[in-house]
Scaffold this motif. Structure first.
Motif, PDB file in Angstrom:
ATOM      1  N   ASP A 114      -8.248  -2.133  13.022  1.00 52.47           N
ATOM      2  CA  ASP A 114      -7.228  -1.451  12.228  1.00 52.47           C
ATOM      3  C   ASP A 114      -7.401   0.063  12.317  1.00 52.47           C
ATOM      4  N   ASN A 158      -5.702   5.690  17.495  1.00 49.02           N
ATOM      5  CA  ASN A 158      -4.979   5.734  18.777  1.00 49.02           C
ATOM      6  C   ASN A 158      -3.582   6.334  18.596  1.00 49.02           C
ATOM      7  N   ALA A 159      -2.944   6.007  17.482  1.00 56.86           N
ATOM      8  CA  ALA A 159      -1.617   6.568  17.198  1.00 56.86           C
ATOM      9  C   ALA A 159      -1.710   8.078  16.992  1.00 56.86           C
ATOM     10  N   GLN A 160      -2.791   8.516  16.331  1.00 54.66           N
ATOM     11  CA  GLN A 160      -2.978   9.950  16.108  1.00 54.66           C
ATOM     12  C   GLN A 160      -3.202  10.686  17.427  1.00 54.66           C
ATOM     13  N   THR A 161      -4.047  10.128  18.283  1.00 49.33           N
ATOM     14  CA  THR A 161      -4.351  10.801  19.552  1.00 49.33           C
ATOM     15  C   THR A 161      -3.145  10.800  20.484  1.00 49.33           C
ATOM     16  N   THR A 162      -2.360   9.735  20.463  1.00 50.43           N
ATOM     17  CA  THR A 162      -1.143   9.695  21.277  1.00 50.43           C
ATOM     18  C   THR A 162      -0.191  10.803  20.871  1.00 50.43           C
ATOM     19  N   ASN A 163      -0.078  11.018  19.561  1.00 50.89           N
ATOM     20  CA  ASN A 163       0.768  12.092  19.048  1.00 50.89           C
ATOM     21  C   ASN A 163       0.264  13.462  19.490  1.00 50.89           C
ATOM     22  N   ASP A 213      -6.492   1.293  15.859  1.00 44.94           N
ATOM     23  CA  ASP A 213      -5.043   1.379  16.063  1.00 44.94           C
ATOM     24  C   ASP A 213      -4.490   2.652  15.424  1.00 44.94           C
ATOM     25  N   TRP A 214      -4.980   2.964  14.225  1.00 46.16           N
ATOM     26  CA  TRP A 214      -4.515   4.171  13.534  1.00 46.16           C
ATOM     27  C   TRP A 214      -4.909   5.427  14.312  1.00 46.16           C
ATOM     28  N   ARG A 224      -7.249   8.765   5.475  1.00 46.56           N
ATOM     29  CA  ARG A 224      -6.170   8.996   6.439  1.00 46.56           C
ATOM     30  C   ARG A 224      -5.258  10.161   6.068  1.00 46.56           C
TER      31      ARG A 224
END
Length: 294
Positions: A65, A71-76, A68-69, A16
């Motif tokens: 898990d 998805n947070a990166q792509t949203t950013n 979720d990680w 990560r």
């Protein structure tokens, strides 16, 4: 129009802190390309020790898990105006899964972080990066964890010992790819030829000495290199004709001149029946920069 319309990034979701996402996102932003991030997870052998029901639950928790990680990166990234999609899944055969995905998606560029392997391991197993260099049908951009996310200095490494054969066509693709990347990133473009004059090239001809033949061959190769550089309008101070083994010469040049990306051929003849492909493969473990293989 940008040369890059669709980029495919392959990541290991367990790493990560990798800079691969930042490198790919910066290139997508600069070129206006869409970016698809594929995160594949090799099967966890330790889960085989669990009962069937618990094994499936553990697999799903582990997968979720990572989803979720990511998805947070792509949203950013979408918040920064990028067109990004992503997927996370198990990999039954990572090498084949990547190649199948490339064939299905047809990206302009496959991006992946360099995965360093020990010399002992390389002696018995073909590294994933080497496998992609040999078999991927699109250019492969293997990024290092250091340097700027957008390159500032790009070197196109060419071969001029056989300007009438396949090398000439590959040189064109190398220079075109390097030029396009430099334009997208507003980077300096340099052209380099590592001239390896060995006894294999030379023979006793007409009473000429070995030194005479070496000088004549070097002169001819340098003339071919300058002709190639002139054809593509490379500035005189960005042309580098270097004597020495390609791996050593490129490595030293990359260190000394703070190169960000070397653009090379995946498979290219060098001298007498040698492959630049092997040079490209070994360069991965010698240089501090990224490698774009055409």
């Amino acid at each position: 129009m940008s040369q890059y319309q669709r980029l495919l990034l392959i990541i290991n979701p367990a790493l990560r802190h990798s800079q691969a996402i930042n490198h790919a996102a910066a290139l997508a932003k600069a070129s206006g390309a869409s970016l698809h991030i594929a995160a594949w997870i090799p099967s966890l052998k330790m889960l085989s020790l669990l009962e069937q029901g618990e094994r499936e639950k553990a697999r799903e928790r582990y997968l979720q898990d990572h989803r979720d990680w990511l998805n947070a990166q792509t949203t950013n990234l979408r918040g920064r105006g990028l067109d990004v999609t992503a997927e996370v899944d198990w990999a039954d055969d990572l090498r084949q899964d990547i190649l199948d995905h490339v064939l299905e998606m047809q990206p302009d560029l496959l991006i992946k972080e360099v995965q360093h392997e020990s010399a002992l391991k390389r002696a018995f197993f073909t590294p994933l990066d080497w496998h992609l260099l040999r078999h991927c049908p699109v250019p492969v951009y293997l990024v290092s964890g250091s340097g700027f996310v957008l390159p500032r200095k790009i070197v196109a490494a060419v071969e001029v010992s056989d300007t009438e054969g396949p090398d000439n066509e590959l040189n064109e693709r190398i220079i075109q790819q390097a030029t396009a990347l430099a334009m997208q990133c507003n980077a300096e473009l340099h052209l380099l030829y590592a001239c390896d004059i060995s006894a294999a090239f030379l023979a006793d001809m007409g009473g000429l000495t070995l030194a005479d033949l070496t000088k004549a061959l070097r002169r001819d190769l340098e003339k071919s290199f300058l002709k190639l550089a002139g054809r593509y309008g490379v500035a005189s101070d960005h042309r580098h004709f270097i004597l020495g083994n390609p791996v050593t010469a490129l490595s030293e040049f990359a260190h000394d001149h703070q190169v960000d990306v070397i653009v090379m051929g995946k498979v290219q003849s060098h001298g007498v029946d040698k492959l630049l492909g092997s040079t490209t493969e070994h360069i991965l473990y010698q240089v501090p920069c990224s490698v774009l293989a055409v």
